[in-house]
Design a protein around this motif. Structure first.
Motif, mmCIF file in Angstrom:
data_model
loop_
_atom_site.group_PDB
_atom_site.id
_atom_site.type_symbol
_atom_site.label_atom_id
_atom_site.label_comp_id
_atom_site.label_asym_id
_atom_site.label_seq_id
_atom_site.Cartn_x
_atom_site.Cartn_y
_atom_site.Cartn_z
ATOM 1 N N ASP A 26 0.855 -1.191 0.000
ATOM 2 C CA ASP A 26 0.000 0.000 0.000
ATOM 3 C C ASP A 26 0.893 1.244 0.000
ATOM 4 O O ASP A 26 1.141 1.858 1.031
ATOM 5 C CB ASP A 26 -0.928 0.014 1.218
ATOM 6 C CG ASP A 26 -2.082 -0.945 1.069
ATOM 7 O OD1 ASP A 26 -2.366 -1.372 -0.056
ATOM 8 O OD2 ASP A 26 -2.704 -1.271 2.092
ATOM 9 N N THR A 29 -0.697 5.671 -0.106
ATOM 10 C CA THR A 29 -1.451 6.184 1.035
ATOM 11 C C THR A 29 -1.058 7.627 1.318
ATOM 12 O O THR A 29 -1.743 8.306 2.078
ATOM 13 C CB THR A 29 -1.195 5.321 2.288
ATOM 14 O OG1 THR A 29 0.212 5.297 2.551
ATOM 15 C CG2 THR A 29 -1.714 3.900 2.086
ATOM 16 N N PRO A 59 -4.568 2.183 -3.231
ATOM 17 C CA PRO A 59 -3.380 2.150 -2.377
ATOM 18 C C PRO A 59 -2.198 1.346 -2.926
ATOM 19 O O PRO A 59 -1.051 1.745 -2.766
ATOM 20 C CB PRO A 59 -3.899 1.535 -1.073
ATOM 21 C CG PRO A 59 -5.341 1.947 -1.039
ATOM 22 C CD PRO A 59 -5.791 1.874 -2.471
ATOM 23 N N PRO A 150 -12.789 2.616 -5.463
ATOM 24 C CA PRO A 150 -12.647 3.263 -4.150
ATOM 25 C C PRO A 150 -13.883 3.091 -3.263
ATOM 26 O O PRO A 150 -13.779 3.103 -2.038
ATOM 27 C CB PRO A 150 -12.430 4.741 -4.488
ATOM 28 C CG PRO A 150 -12.011 4.758 -5.910
ATOM 29 C CD PRO A 150 -12.653 3.573 -6.553
ATOM 30 N N ASP A 153 -13.669 -0.438 -1.858
ATOM 31 C CA ASP A 153 -12.605 -0.481 -0.850
ATOM 32 C C ASP A 153 -12.932 0.397 0.365
ATOM 33 O O ASP A 153 -12.107 0.531 1.260
ATOM 34 C CB ASP A 153 -11.279 -0.038 -1.494
ATOM 35 C CG ASP A 153 -10.073 -0.662 -0.843
ATOM 36 O OD1 ASP A 153 -10.195 -1.782 -0.303
ATOM 37 O OD2 ASP A 153 -9.004 -0.023 -0.869
ATOM 38 N N ILE A 155 -13.153 3.596 0.655
ATOM 39 C CA ILE A 155 -12.376 4.833 0.766
ATOM 40 C C ILE A 155 -13.326 6.027 0.726
ATOM 41 O O ILE A 155 -13.144 7.005 1.445
ATOM 42 C CB ILE A 155 -11.320 4.926 -0.352
ATOM 43 C CG1 ILE A 155 -10.302 3.780 -0.215
ATOM 44 C CG2 ILE A 155 -10.619 6.276 -0.348
ATOM 45 C CD1 ILE A 155 -9.351 3.647 -1.383
ATOM 46 N N TYR A 162 -13.967 10.681 -4.797
ATOM 47 C CA TYR A 162 -12.562 10.312 -4.732
ATOM 48 C C TYR A 162 -11.765 11.188 -5.697
ATOM 49 O O TYR A 162 -11.991 11.171 -6.906
ATOM 50 C CB TYR A 162 -12.391 8.826 -5.078
ATOM 51 C CG TYR A 162 -11.012 8.297 -4.803
ATOM 52 C CD1 TYR A 162 -10.426 8.423 -3.550
ATOM 53 C CD2 TYR A 162 -10.294 7.650 -5.796
ATOM 54 C CE1 TYR A 162 -9.158 7.919 -3.295
ATOM 55 C CE2 TYR A 162 -9.026 7.147 -5.545
ATOM 56 C CZ TYR A 162 -8.463 7.286 -4.297
ATOM 57 O OH TYR A 162 -7.206 6.797 -4.049
#
Length: 183
Positions: A26, A29, A59, A150, A153, A155, A162
């Motif tokens: 990842d 980040t 990521p 995203p 996931d 996020i 995003y």
């Protein structure tokens, strides 16, 4: 990269590609590293003939739908992109306040340890997992996949929220990478 970066003999098609960090680390980040990718994509668009239709930075990987203009070849563009960003990522890790700096550098060094073509660090996995886009349904499937990644996931709640995705462009907002629309 013996598979011609996955583009075979048909360099001028439209492809869904996935660029993955070694060991699925990842890495993205940190906003500095995501912005490095954004700037590199925009450079390739402006100077190297890359056409980006859709993209997302996750990521540990990047998904894109891409092609190349005229005499430019996708394999050359992707090779140059990965080579340049590898060096810049390593440089950036060394200067930003990355808490995992030592571990990241060690992992990237180990990944390239036994490869003759790697001098110090290997950041990207080989290849691009390139899949030619030959039907409208496959194109729509991959476009939705990229934009919803995203969300899946967790996020963001909505794809257009995003910042590091072309979902913003497809929802009428200005995104960070210059794209050409598919639909």
């Amino acid at each position: 990269m013996s598979d011609n970066y996955g583009f075979k003999n048909h360099q001028q098609g439209i492809y869904f590609v996935t660029l993955t960090i070694v060991e699925w680390i990842d890495l993205f980040t940190r906003k500095e590293l995501r912005l490095l990718i954004v700037n590199s994509l925009n450079f390739c668009i402006e100077k190297k003939g890359l056409i980006v239709y859709a993209w997302v930075i996750m990521p540990s990987h990047i998904h894109m739908i891409i092609s190349a203009k005229g005499e430019f070849e996708l394999s050359d563009i992707m090779r140059d992109f990965k080579k340049f960003t590898s060096k810049k990522i390593i440089s950036e890790i060394k200067v930003i306040g990355e808490s995992r700096r030592g571990w990241l550098l060690e992992m990237f060094e180990k990944a390239g340890e036994y490869l003759k073509r790697i001098k110090n660090y290997k950041v990207w996995k080989d290849g691009n997992k390139a899949k030619g886009i030959e039907t409208v349904s496959f194109m729509n499937e991959k476009l939705d996949y990229i934009h919803n990644n995203p969300v899946e996931d967790m996020i963001v709640e909505n794809p257009e929220d995003y910042l590091f995705s072309s979902a913003r462009d497809y929802c009428g907002q200005k995104g960070l990478v210059t794209i050409e629309f598919l639909r």
